[in-house]
Design a protein around this motif. Structure first.
Motif, PDB file in Angstrom:
ATOM      1  N   ARG A   1       9.321 -13.918   5.826  1.00 10.86           N
ATOM      2  CA  ARG A   1       9.377 -13.871   4.363  1.00 10.86           C
ATOM      3  C   ARG A   1       9.045 -15.257   3.815  1.00 10.86           C
ATOM      4  O   ARG A   1       9.694 -16.241   4.170  1.00 10.86           O
TER       5      ARG A   1
ATOM      6  N   SER B   1       4.467  -0.832   2.725  1.00 13.01           N
ATOM      7  CA  SER B   1       4.762  -1.822   1.685  1.00 13.01           C
ATOM      8  C   SER B   1       3.707  -1.801   0.587  1.00 13.01           C
ATOM      9  O   SER B   1       4.035  -1.941  -0.599  1.00 13.01           O
TER      10      SER B   1
ATOM     11  N   ALA C   1       3.241  -3.629  -2.954  1.00 16.20           N
ATOM     12  CA  ALA C   1       2.775  -4.929  -2.461  1.00 16.20           C
ATOM     13  C   ALA C   1       1.260  -5.016  -2.610  1.00 16.20           C
ATOM     14  O   ALA C   1       0.546  -4.024  -2.466  1.00 16.20           O
TER      15      ALA C   1
ATOM     16  N   LEU D   1       0.282 -10.454   2.056  1.00 13.84           N
ATOM     17  CA  LEU D   1       0.790  -9.503   1.062  1.00 13.84           C
ATOM     18  C   LEU D   1       1.532 -10.286  -0.017  1.00 13.84           C
ATOM     19  O   LEU D   1       2.428 -11.083   0.290  1.00 13.84           O
TER      20      LEU D   1
ATOM     21  N   VAL E   1       5.771  -8.971  -3.069  1.00 14.09           N
ATOM     22  CA  VAL E   1       6.701  -8.245  -2.196  1.00 14.09           C
ATOM     23  C   VAL E   1       8.099  -8.299  -2.796  1.00 14.09           C
ATOM     24  O   VAL E   1       8.554  -9.347  -3.273  1.00 14.09           O
TER      25      VAL E   1
ATOM     26  N   MET F   1      11.088  -3.440   0.106  1.00 12.63           N
ATOM     27  CA  MET F   1       9.920  -3.061   0.911  1.00 12.63           C
ATOM     28  C   MET F   1      10.159  -3.316   2.398  1.00 12.63           C
ATOM     29  O   MET F   1      10.865  -4.252   2.772  1.00 12.63           O
TER      30      MET F   1
ATOM     31  N   VAL G   1       8.223  -4.666   4.558  1.00 13.69           N
ATOM     32  CA  VAL G   1       7.727  -5.968   5.001  1.00 13.69           C
ATOM     33  C   VAL G   1       8.738  -7.076   4.708  1.00 13.69           C
ATOM     34  O   VAL G   1       8.717  -8.126   5.346  1.00 13.69           O
ATOM     35  N   PHE G   2       9.633  -6.856   3.765  1.00 15.30           N
ATOM     36  CA  PHE G   2      10.698  -7.811   3.472  1.00 15.30           C
ATOM     37  C   PHE G   2      11.886  -7.617   4.405  1.00 15.30           C
ATOM     38  O   PHE G   2      12.529  -8.578   4.826  1.00 15.30           O
TER      39      PHE G   2
ATOM     40  N   SER H   1       4.215 -12.507   4.033  1.00 14.27           N
ATOM     41  CA  SER H   1       4.826 -11.677   2.991  1.00 14.27           C
ATOM     42  C   SER H   1       5.407 -12.595   1.930  1.00 14.27           C
ATOM     43  O   SER H   1       6.318 -13.376   2.211  1.00 14.27           O
TER      44      SER H   1
ATOM     45  N   THR I   1       7.263 -13.436  -1.671  1.00 19.45           N
ATOM     46  CA  THR I   1       8.202 -12.973  -2.696  1.00 19.45           C
ATOM     47  C   THR I   1       8.506 -14.135  -3.635  1.00 19.45           C
ATOM     48  O   THR I   1       8.755 -15.263  -3.186  1.00 19.45           O
TER      49      THR I   1
END
Length: 457
Positions: free
Chosen positions: A263, A316, A321, A339, A342, A346, A348-349, A359, A361
């Protein structure tokens, strides 16, 4: 199998429960003589192993590259790390092994470290030579015998190579056993009555099973498991260095590292630039066979793992995403992927990816960054990028992780540091440096009196 080509590299026997039982019994019989060998003689074996590895490093590197799909710099890092571990193992033999405790006149009271006996070691595919050596070498140095089960996908670089190295260095017969196998062999190793301690490195799901079995048999167990690590980019970070760290943390060895940055938490004022430039970087990185081509990313270890990475990315994207780069597999090759946008709901998180996915965020405040970083069952590694060291330390001290790096990324390793996590990343155990004495020995209290005391009855 060679992941990049599908070619057969070697044929290795698959150990079963009976093989594990026989090896554990032999190891138990050999352990006492090994522990009683003069420490200087044992130290020579580890130094000799380092000499042999240094002389054959290119051959070892080729096996690691072809069997794991890693690029050459990663393979050379493994070899350099194992060289360091060999010398550390030799050095352990001249370190103090106990304490003199307070006692009454005429009484000597000491606490000393003694080996467990036979240590079972189960290791993964991603850094097989390093992660095998990280447990096997200190376990041997502290006087234990070892039974190793390397991952069935990398039995040569994770098992055969370290076994040949130690055998050629003069390790006595029976002290170290190497048995490639599947889950059946692993469970037999964990439950065998002659194995008194288990060191496992691998996925959290399998680690839970290992911990359950070890607990049922009242064995000490060291679990070094997965991670969903956060790399936090604050608003005052040096963007060039942050991008460099982020790319390395997620794309090194195709993201197949427990410490990979799963992340990227980026301040909202810098997130758009970070995502755009990371995507540009992703599109420049070549993917291919690292044994024959100058590539940045090699193959994913198996088709099953490619399918897992692809599922996490596709689900995701379906939830909102934004795919900025990569995301389309080609056989076992998966490109550097980015991505953006995010959110915490999701996959992917939330899920450990073990693939080359950045990913991203956004967060608005340090408090929100801390909350997002801690919003996971894992607790392995974290990195924070900022020009304000005090701010970075204040933020970092609130992160629930075993490894914390201010102005660096999440993938860091050093044989002298205590490696391990908390929560679903492990049971608080550690490998490396001073932690090796904690893991691979146990305390024994010894008192000696000038004369036996008279008791009332």
């Amino acid at each position: 199998m060679e992941p990049a080509t599908g070619d057969v590299l070697a044929r290795v026997a698959r150990a079963g429960a009976e093989d594990v039982s026989a090896s554990a019994a032999t190891a138990k019989a050999a352990q006492k003589a090994w522990a009683a060998m003069p420490y200087g003689e044992r130290a020579k074996i580890f130094r000799k192993a380092a000499q042999l590895l240094e002389a054959n490093r290119d051959d070892y590197a080729t096996w690691i590259i072809r069997e794991t799909g890693s690029v050459r710099p990663k393979a050379m890092f493994e070899i350099d790390s194992v060289l360091h571990l060999c010398h550390e193992a030799a050095a352990m033999l001249t370190q103090p092994r106990g304490l003199v405790l307070p006692s009454h006149e005429g009484v000597s009271s000491i606490a000393r470290r003694v080996p467990h006996g036979v240590v079972g070691v189960i290791t993964p595919f991603n850094f097989p030579f390093l992660l095998t050596s990280r447990a096997v070498l200190p376990a041997l140095a502290t006087g234990n015998a070892v039974v190793l089960k390397p991952d069935a996908r990398t039995p040569v670089s994770g098992g055969v190579l370290p076994a040949l190295m130690l055998e050629a260095a003069g390790l006595p017969p029976g002290v170290f056993h190497m048995l490639p196998g599947d889950a059946q062999a692993g469970e037999a190793l964990v439950t065998d009555p002659d194995v008194t301690m288990v060191s496992f490195t691998g996925s959290t799901a399998v680690g839970r099973r290992v911990g359950e079995l070890a607990g049922r048999h009242l064995k000490k167990v060291a679990l070094e498991l997965g991670g969903k690590n956060a790399l936090i980019i604050l608003d005052d970070a040096d963007m060039d260095l942050a991008l460099c760290s982020g790319a390395w943390a997620s794309w090194l060895h195709q993201g197949q590292i427990c410490m990979s940055a799963g992340r990227h938490l980026v301040h909202e004022s810098r997130a758009q630039e970070y995502a755009r430039r990371m995507a540009e970087k992703a599109k420049t990185l070549p993917v291919g066979n690292p044994h024959t081509e100058p590539v940045a990313l090699g193959p994913i270890i198996t088709a099953q793992q490619v399918a897992r990475v692809d599922r996490i990315v596709r689900e995701s994207i379906a939830q909102g995403a934004k795919l900025l780069a990569g995301g389309v597999p080609n056989g076992l090759f998966y490109p550097a992927t980015v991505l953006a946008d995010v959110t915490p709901d999701m996959p992917v998180f939330r899920e450990e990816i073990f693939g080359p996915v950045v990913s991203i965020t956004r967060f608005a405040s340090d408090a929100q960054a801390i909350a997002l970083a801690n919003d996971t069952e894992y607790g392995l590694s974290a990195g924070v990028h900022t020009r304000d060291i005090g701010r970075g330390m204040a933020l970092g001290e609130q992160l629930l992780v075993g490894l914390l790096h201010i102005n660096d990324q999440t993938v860091n390793d050093d044989g002298t540091m205590p490696m391990g996590g908390r929560g679903a990343s492990g049971n608080g155990s550690r490998h490396g440096g001073p932690a090796n004495w904690d893991e691979f020995t146990q305390w024994q209290w010894v008192t000696v009196r000038n004369s036996a005391p008279p008791y009332p009855f």
